[in-house]
Motif scaffolding. Structure first.
Motif, PDB file in Angstrom:
ATOM      1  N   PRO A   1       6.618  -6.927  11.662  1.00 34.72           N
ATOM      2  CA  PRO A   1       7.762  -7.036  10.735  1.00 34.72           C
ATOM      3  C   PRO A   1       8.094  -8.474  10.360  1.00 34.72           C
ATOM      4  CG  PRO A   1       8.217  -5.410  12.428  1.00 34.72           C
ATOM      5  CD  PRO A   1       6.940  -6.078  12.822  1.00 34.72           C
ATOM      6  N   SER A   2       7.977  -9.399  11.320  1.00 37.90           N
ATOM      7  CA  SER A   2       8.277 -10.800  11.008  1.00 37.90           C
ATOM      8  C   SER A   2       7.238 -11.385  10.051  1.00 37.90           C
ATOM      9  CB  SER A   2       8.318 -11.622  12.302  1.00 37.90           C
ATOM     10  OG  SER A   2       7.085 -11.556  12.980  1.00 37.90           O
TER      11      SER A   2
ATOM     12  N   LEU B   1       5.620  -9.607   7.779  1.00 43.08           N
ATOM     13  CA  LEU B   1       5.882  -8.996   6.475  1.00 43.08           C
ATOM     14  C   LEU B   1       7.054  -9.661   5.764  1.00 43.08           C
ATOM     15  CD1 LEU B   1       5.352  -5.199   7.264  1.00 43.08           C
ATOM     16  CD2 LEU B   1       3.842  -6.708   5.956  1.00 43.08           C
ATOM     17  N   GLN B   2       8.015 -10.185   6.509  1.00 47.31           N
ATOM     18  CA  GLN B   2       9.135 -10.883   5.880  1.00 47.31           C
ATOM     19  C   GLN B   2       8.670 -12.112   5.113  1.00 47.31           C
ATOM     20  OE1 GLN B   2      12.036 -11.763   8.897  1.00 47.31           O
ATOM     21  NE2 GLN B   2      12.593  -9.610   9.216  1.00 47.31           N
TER      22      GLN B   2
ATOM     23  N   LEU C   1       5.430 -10.396   2.139  1.00 48.64           N
ATOM     24  CA  LEU C   1       5.763  -9.563   0.984  1.00 48.64           C
ATOM     25  C   LEU C   1       6.373 -10.350  -0.173  1.00 48.64           C
ATOM     26  CD1 LEU C   1       7.093  -6.333   2.763  1.00 48.64           C
ATOM     27  CD2 LEU C   1       4.835  -6.756   1.768  1.00 48.64           C
ATOM     28  N   PRO C   2       7.334 -11.277   0.061  1.00 49.06           N
ATOM     29  CA  PRO C   2       7.830 -12.078  -1.065  1.00 49.06           C
ATOM     30  C   PRO C   2       6.746 -12.950  -1.706  1.00 49.06           C
ATOM     31  CG  PRO C   2       9.353 -12.184   0.780  1.00 49.06           C
ATOM     32  CD  PRO C   2       8.112 -11.528   1.285  1.00 49.06           C
TER      33      PRO C   2
ATOM     34  N   PHE D   1       6.473  -4.686  -1.843  1.00 47.87           N
ATOM     35  CA  PHE D   1       7.766  -5.361  -1.781  1.00 47.87           C
ATOM     36  C   PHE D   1       8.910  -4.364  -1.870  1.00 47.87           C
ATOM     37  CE2 PHE D   1      11.366  -7.569  -3.740  1.00 47.87           C
ATOM     38  CZ  PHE D   1      11.488  -8.667  -2.896  1.00 47.87           C
ATOM     39  N   VAL D   2       8.761  -3.357  -2.718  1.00 53.14           N
ATOM     40  CA  VAL D   2       9.809  -2.338  -2.858  1.00 53.14           C
ATOM     41  C   VAL D   2       9.919  -1.485  -1.596  1.00 53.14           C
ATOM     42  CG1 VAL D   2      10.509  -0.285  -4.157  1.00 53.14           C
ATOM     43  CG2 VAL D   2       9.618  -2.296  -5.373  1.00 53.14           C
ATOM     44  N   GLN D   3       8.783  -1.102  -1.031  1.00 54.38           N
ATOM     45  CA  GLN D   3       8.771  -0.254   0.157  1.00 54.38           C
ATOM     46  C   GLN D   3       8.945  -1.039   1.453  1.00 54.38           C
ATOM     47  OE1 GLN D   3       5.035   1.880  -0.069  1.00 54.38           O
ATOM     48  NE2 GLN D   3       5.788   3.298  -1.641  1.00 54.38           N
ATOM     49  N   ASN D   4       8.918  -2.357   1.361  1.00 56.11           N
ATOM     50  CA  ASN D   4       9.074  -3.237   2.519  1.00 56.11           C
ATOM     51  C   ASN D   4       7.991  -2.995   3.572  1.00 56.11           C
ATOM     52  OD1 ASN D   4      10.375  -5.364   3.858  1.00 56.11           O
ATOM     53  ND2 ASN D   4      11.587  -3.957   5.096  1.00 56.11           N
ATOM     54  N   GLN D   5       6.784  -2.739   3.098  1.00 55.51           N
ATOM     55  CA  GLN D   5       5.650  -2.567   3.991  1.00 55.51           C
ATOM     56  C   GLN D   5       4.357  -2.783   3.205  1.00 55.51           C
ATOM     57  OE1 GLN D   5       5.575   1.430   5.465  1.00 55.51           O
ATOM     58  NE2 GLN D   5       5.338   2.360   3.447  1.00 55.51           N
ATOM     59  N   SER D   6       3.296  -3.041   3.926  1.00 57.28           N
ATOM     60  CA  SER D   6       2.005  -3.218   3.269  1.00 57.28           C
ATOM     61  C   SER D   6       1.404  -1.842   2.979  1.00 57.28           C
ATOM     62  CB  SER D   6       1.063  -4.026   4.168  1.00 57.28           C
ATOM     63  OG  SER D   6      -0.145  -4.308   3.493  1.00 57.28           O
TER      64      SER D   6
END
Length: 344
Positions: free
Chosen positions: A184-185, A187-188, A191-192, A260-265
């Motif tokens: 998760p860290s 992806l923060q 993703l942006p 980015f919308v789903q907050n995951q790869s």
């Protein structure tokens, strides 16, 4: 007692095998087609740039270099695909391979945009273009494009080595998977950056390229004294370039927005990444439509291959014919010996 296994495990393993075989086939096809054609184009553009440098040749030379970097590191991706998507090579090759792999996507996008701008200015403002055409402008643009692409794709190294987990300890990507599983860290941060990759190094070049080639074709085709063959080449150049953007680059970059919308790869990201690899085998078609020197080089190469194949076929035919005649002579000699023995 036999160990219990879930029915879905065998299906997942089968789908993984099929995916790995598909990836390997695409990598091998791209490597076999792209490497010789890009090396031939690289040599042609290098000779032209050394003799009489022009902006279009400088841009196409850099585009060729970008493809060659991808093709040089593509065998490492082949090994990964042959190992069922497991990274079995030394760990330092993982970020290095992916850095050049992803950089090629965005470097190609920027240089294809620059080529479209050059073509548009050449027909829309011919007098001003001749006055302001300087190789130094193309060199400056090339340096900027390489810096922008490399700076964006350095996220591969940042995610691999420098991202910290919430408890303050360093988190490394699983060594058996190369740049596929993220915390998760991570992806923060990731993703942006992917969203920014979609907006700037993809959407901007794609929009500019569409505008330039639509107007380039419209103006060029309307010119009365241009031969039909040159008009066909202009349309072919525009179609192949836009096809590269839509088929090779768009699906992968759209996955950045979805992620980015789903907050995951997205799990399907690995599938839409495959067409981007084919870009290295499509770019030589753009070189062919863009440069008469490349056309002559490809024509000479094909003519040489045809002559060599014809010589090989002729040699094989003569060799087979000689062996057949020798065999017939041996049979006749044996028949005569047998007849003489019977007579005796």
């Amino acid at each position: 007692m036999a160990p219990f296994s879930f029915p879905g495990a065998k299906t997942a393993k089968m789908s993984l095998d099929i995916y790995s075989q598909l990836v390997l086939a695409i990598y091998i096809f791209t490597f076999l087609i792209g490497l010789p054609s890009n090396l031939l184009a690289f040599y042609t553009f290098l000779v032209k740039v050394c003799q009489t440098p022009t902006p279009i040749d400088i841009l196409l030379l850099n585009l060729t270099i970008s493809d060659i970097f991808l093709l040089i590191f593509l065998p490492f991706k082949m090994v990964e695909a042959a190992s069922d998507s497991k990274w079995t090579l030394p760990a330092f090759l993982c970020p290095l391979t992916n850095f050049f792999y992803y950089s090629s996507i965005y470097t190609s996008s920027l240089f294809l945009m620059a080529v479209s701008i050059e073509r548009y200015l050449r027909v829309a403002f011919p007098i001003k273009y001749k006055l302001w055409r300087r190789p130094v402008y193309a060199v400056t643009a090339s340096v900027i494009f390489w810096m922008v692409s490399c700076a964006h794709c350095s996220i591969v190294y940042i995610v691999q080595y420098q991202v910290q987990s919430p408890n303050g300890t360093a988190h490394a990507i699983n060594s058996s998977n190369c740049y596929e599983e993220f915390s998760p860290s991570q992806l923060q941060i990731l993703l942006p950056v992917r969203l920014e990759l979609f907006l700037f190094p993809f959407c901007l070049p794609f929009t500019v390229t569409v505008f330039c080639y639509v107007n380039f074709v419209r103006i060029f085709v309307a010119l009365p004294k241009i031969p039909a063959r040159k008009k066909q080449r202009a349309v072919g150049l525009a179609v192949v370039t836009l096809f590269t953007f839509v088929v090779c680059f768009a699906p992968y970059n759209l996955s950045h927005v979805v992620g980015f919308v789903q907050n995951q790869s997205p799990t399907w990201r690995v599938y839409v990444l495959l067409p981007s690899t084919l870009n290295a085998s499509f770019d030589p078609v753009i070189f062919y439509f863009s440069s008469t020197a490349v056309q002559r080089a490809f024509s000479d190469c094909l003519a040489s291959l045809r002559c060599k194949l014809r010589a090989i076929v002729t040699w094989c035919s003569l060799s087979c014919l000689t062996r057949c005649r020798k065999g017939d002579s041996e049979v006749e000699a044996a028949s005569r010996d047998e007849a003489d023995g019977l007579t005796t």
